[in-house]
Design a protein around this motif. Structure first.
Motif, short mmCIF file in Angstrom:
data_model
loop_
_atom_site.label_atom_id
_atom_site.label_comp_id
_atom_site.label_asym_id
_atom_site.label_seq_id
_atom_site.Cartn_x
_atom_site.Cartn_y
_atom_site.Cartn_z
N LEU A 195 1.68 -2.27 0.76
CA LEU A 195 2.17 -2.91 1.98
C LEU A 195 1.05 -3.63 2.72
O LEU A 195 1.29 -4.67 3.36
CB LEU A 195 2.79 -1.86 2.91
CG LEU A 195 4.04 -1.16 2.39
CD1 LEU A 195 4.47 -0.04 3.35
CD2 LEU A 195 5.18 -2.15 2.22
N ASP A 196 -0.16 -3.09 2.68
CA ASP A 196 -1.29 -3.69 3.40
C ASP A 196 -2.59 -3.30 2.70
O ASP A 196 -3.07 -2.18 2.85
CB ASP A 196 -1.31 -3.22 4.86
CG ASP A 196 -2.28 -4.02 5.72
OD1 ASP A 196 -3.25 -4.57 5.16
OD2 ASP A 196 -2.07 -4.09 6.94
N GLN A 197 -3.16 -4.24 1.96
CA GLN A 197 -4.35 -3.98 1.17
C GLN A 197 -5.57 -3.67 2.05
O GLN A 197 -6.49 -2.98 1.62
CB GLN A 197 -4.66 -5.18 0.27
CG GLN A 197 -5.82 -4.98 -0.70
CD GLN A 197 -5.62 -3.78 -1.63
OE1 GLN A 197 -4.51 -3.52 -2.06
NE2 GLN A 197 -6.69 -3.07 -1.94
N SER A 198 -5.56 -4.16 3.29
CA SER A 198 -6.71 -3.92 4.18
C SER A 198 -6.88 -2.44 4.49
O SER A 198 -7.97 -1.99 4.87
CB SER A 198 -6.55 -4.70 5.49
OG SER A 198 -5.50 -4.16 6.28
N TYR A 199 -5.80 -1.67 4.32
CA TYR A 199 -5.88 -0.24 4.59
C TYR A 199 -6.77 0.49 3.58
O TYR A 199 -7.14 1.64 3.79
CB TYR A 199 -4.48 0.38 4.57
CG TYR A 199 -3.75 0.31 5.89
CD1 TYR A 199 -3.91 -0.79 6.73
CD2 TYR A 199 -2.91 1.33 6.31
CE1 TYR A 199 -3.24 -0.86 7.95
CE2 TYR A 199 -2.24 1.27 7.53
CZ TYR A 199 -2.41 0.16 8.34
OH TYR A 199 -1.76 0.10 9.55
N SER A 200 -7.13 -0.15 2.50
CA SER A 200 -8.01 0.47 1.50
C SER A 200 -9.37 0.81 2.10
O SER A 200 -10.06 1.72 1.64
CB SER A 200 -8.19 -0.44 0.29
OG SER A 200 -8.88 -1.63 0.65
N LYS A 201 -9.75 0.08 3.17
CA LYS A 201 -11.06 0.30 3.80
C LYS A 201 -11.00 1.31 4.96
O LYS A 201 -12.02 1.61 5.58
CB LYS A 201 -11.62 -1.03 4.32
CG LYS A 201 -11.74 -2.11 3.24
CD LYS A 201 -12.66 -1.67 2.11
CE LYS A 201 -12.79 -2.77 1.05
NZ LYS A 201 -13.61 -2.31 -0.12
N LEU A 202 -9.81 1.81 5.27
CA LEU A 202 -9.69 2.81 6.32
C LEU A 202 -10.34 4.13 5.88
O LEU A 202 -10.17 4.56 4.73
CB LEU A 202 -8.23 3.07 6.66
CG LEU A 202 -7.48 1.98 7.43
CD1 LEU A 202 -6.02 2.40 7.59
CD2 LEU A 202 -8.10 1.73 8.79
#
Length: 636
Positions: free
Chosen positions: A72-79
């Motif tokens: 759904l949101d690839q940017s969450y991989s860096k959370l």
């Protein structure tokens, strides 16, 4: 970058942390080994097979859900995430998962089941409450906190319950994705994980910490700063009166129950006396007066090791007025602080033409004539009159001022009392003289809930109760005393050194009520002052003696059991006093109904972390129980 798992050489306060991406690249054996070592190293108990199986189940669930989240949101991989964050070693509480984002922290509590109970909600709420109040970096950075209960086997949409969103396998990814979380740096995560966490103290412990640490301990939150502003404002009033204005000042400081009025007073006394000792070699320039002999005794005992002669500054109102009433003797001090001044006795109770307010104002006038200035500070707690002769409240002071000529005293108060003292020649109104947040209840003001309850306003009770639950105060109700006892003892297994005990109205006369308490092993609530001190030191946990409104006023417990009934009950339309109780007491008071209301105002406002309301199994109390459950109190 690899996920950073805990090892015995680590100094991080969790089982491991890193990005979601790195977690998905980790393996199960590393995860299980790190959490096992972390718990064994920090809590010194051996992890059993059930815990290992639970961690494995968490790993599998999160791996699947995080993969869906990244779709759904690839940017969450860096959370960044952290496992098994340890709040404090003494209570062994650990958050299953913490998720970090810019300006916020997300707490997830994972349960291997399909439905929830009240215990689950209370646990998650407590995580959010305690991090908000006691985690230094969360407090200083004013981070937003959001907690979730995750039912790993659930599919039902529960929505929000007591402000807690409930997730399951069907909505986990979508709900977190909708938060629009923003990654933070690894350095920030490490700083948060190593930040100081300090749980709360009761009012006596807080006062001791103030002097030992020379700072207002645990008053660091935005709401709590008002107590420091209040102390500074009181110092200003005293100082300018002494060096410039040379007048008689009467100051009213109001506060909700548990707002720290006593803490502010003792701190002010200590600072002012030290200042006068250095400046004028006067060791006793201010005195603290209280009607609560037990509180004075406990304070003197706890403050004995503090440098200086603070003990001499703590006096009983009774001994002080005997010393200075009807004689020309001038006190050594020029600042008087009267705690619970709304409980000043009227003329009838004093058996004199003077009320206690009159006596204090006359004493202040003697101080003024001799020393050139005088300041009397009255600490006011609403609805606390419980003795005969106390029913006039703060109006007694207005009456006393009118006797003396109101122009002779400069009045300082908050807006709540502006109309009462509007005829004063000199009236200063400042909201620094109003403490509106309870530090007893983690800055949760329970007063609106208590007032709505005593008014029988079901809708308002429900609305205020919902807010209290969301803010983190644990409230339960039961008709089974054993269940109440089991509940508080369970809290003790999870939070070491907590205090609990039975609170009960002194007006209860019904033997049937007493026989239902503690399996019949209950022998009343009357205690001498020295017995009250021993009760609060540990005898409270025996549950064979209750503290009445007289014994507990001004003091507190972490988890009191409040016996509600026997003298006061809801009849389906309004609150009613039991006929035998009314008949026995009515002639002693001007308005006995008001006194009984105040009894329950006191009893219901003693809790620091939670409270169990116990309604004995008596037919006339059925509607009381039904009313409180309908209002939303959680049943045991």
């Amino acid at each position: 970058m690899a996920f950073k798992w805990y090892s015995q050489s680590s100094n991080i306060n969790c089982g491991g942390y890193g990005s979601i991406e790195d977690f998905l690249d980790s393996n199960l054996d590393e995860y299980l080994s790190a959490l096992d070592v972390f718990v064994n190293s920090n809590l010194e108990f051996k992890v059993g097979d059930p815990q290992i199986e639970l961690w494995k189940n968490n790993y599998d669930f999160l791996s699947e859900q995080f993969k869906g989240l990244l779709q759904l949101d690839q940017s969450y991989s860096k959370l960044y995430i952290a496992f098994e964050y340890l709040f404090a070693k003494e209570n062994a509480r650990r958050a299953d998962l913490v998720l970090f984002s810019k300006d916020r922290v997300i707490i997830l509590d994972l349960k291997r089941k399909a439905s929830y109970n009240y215990d689950d909600l209370e646990r998650v709420i407590s995580y959010q409450r305690d991090l908000s109040n006691y985690h230094q970096q969360t407090r200083e950075d004013e981070l937003k906190l959001k907690s979730y209960l995750v039912l790993k086997q659930g599919i039902k949409n529960y929505g929000d319950q007591a402000g807690i969103k409930i997730l399951n396998q069907s909505n986990f990814s979508s709900e977190l994705s909708a938060l629009n979380l923003v990654p933070v740096s690894e350095e920030y995560v490490e700083s948060w994980l190593s930040s100081k966490y300090q749980s709360s103290s009761n009012i006596i412990e807080s006062i001791v910490k103030v002097f030992k640490e020379e700072k207002l301990a645990e008053i660091g939150s935005v709401k709590g700063r008002e107590i420091r502003d209040t102390i500074d404002y009181l110092k200003q009033i005293i100082h300018y009166n002494e060096v410039k204005y040379k007048q008689k000042n009467l100051v009213f400081l109001r506060g909700v129950p548990g707002s720290g009025k006593t803490l502010a007073a003792i701190k002010l006394i200590h600072d002012y006396n030290n200042y006068k000792l250095r400046k004028d070699n006067n060791p006793l320039a201010a005195v603290y007066l209280s009607k609560n002999g037990s509180l004075i005794s406990i304070l003197k005992d706890k403050l004995a090791e503090i440098p200086g002669d603070l003990k001499s500054s703590l006096r009983s109102v009774y001994s002080y007025k005997r010393e200075h009433m009807n004689n020309p003797k001038v006190p050594l001090e020029n600042v008087l602080i009267f705690d619970d001044a709304q409980r000043a006795w009227d003329e009838k109770r004093m058996k004199s033409s003077d009320s206690e307010a009159d006596v204090l104002l006359k004493t202040g006038h003697k101080i003024y004539r001799t020393k050139g200035s005088a300041t009397i500070i009255c600490l006011i707690g609403a609805g606390q009159a419980i003795h005969t002769g106390e029913e006039e409240g703060i109006e007694l002071w207005q009456k006393a001022l009118s006797k003396r000529g109101i122009n002779n005293w400069n009045v300082y108060c908050s807006a709540e009392y502006e109309d009462l003292f509007k005829d004063a020649a000199s009236l200063t109104v400042d909201q620094s003289l109003s403490l509106d947040y309870s530090i007893r209840n983690n800055l949760i003001d329970t007063s609106p809930w208590i007032e709505a309850l005593l008014q029988g306003d079901l809708r308002s009770v429900s609305e205020n109760l919902a807010r209290i639950y969301e803010d983190g105060l644990v409230l339960r109700i039961t008709r089974d005393f054993q269940k109440a006892q089991d509940f508080v003892k369970k809290q003790e297994t999870e939070h070491k050194d907590i205090s609990y005990g039975l609170l009960i109205s002194s007006k209860v006369r019904d033997k049937d009520v007493k026989y239902k308490i503690n399996g019949g092993r209950y022998y009343g609530s009357f205690m001498k002052p020295e017995e009250v001190e021993e009760w609060f030191k540990g005898k409270n946990k025996h549950l064979n003696q209750g503290a009445s409104e007289f014994a507990c006023q001004g003091l507190e417990l972490d988890y009191p059991i409040v016996c509600f009934g026997g003298d006061y009950y809801y009849n389906g339309q309004e609150w009613e006093i039991e006929e035998g109780v009314r008949r026995y007491n009515a002639s002693k008071y001007k308005d006995f109904s008001k006194i009984v209301e105040n009894v329950y105002r006191v009893l219901l406002s003693r809790a620091r972390k939670g409270m169990v309301i116990y309604i004995p199994e008596l037919d006339r109390l059925d509607k009381t129980y039904e009313f409180l459950v309908k209002a939303g109190l959680w049943e045991l």
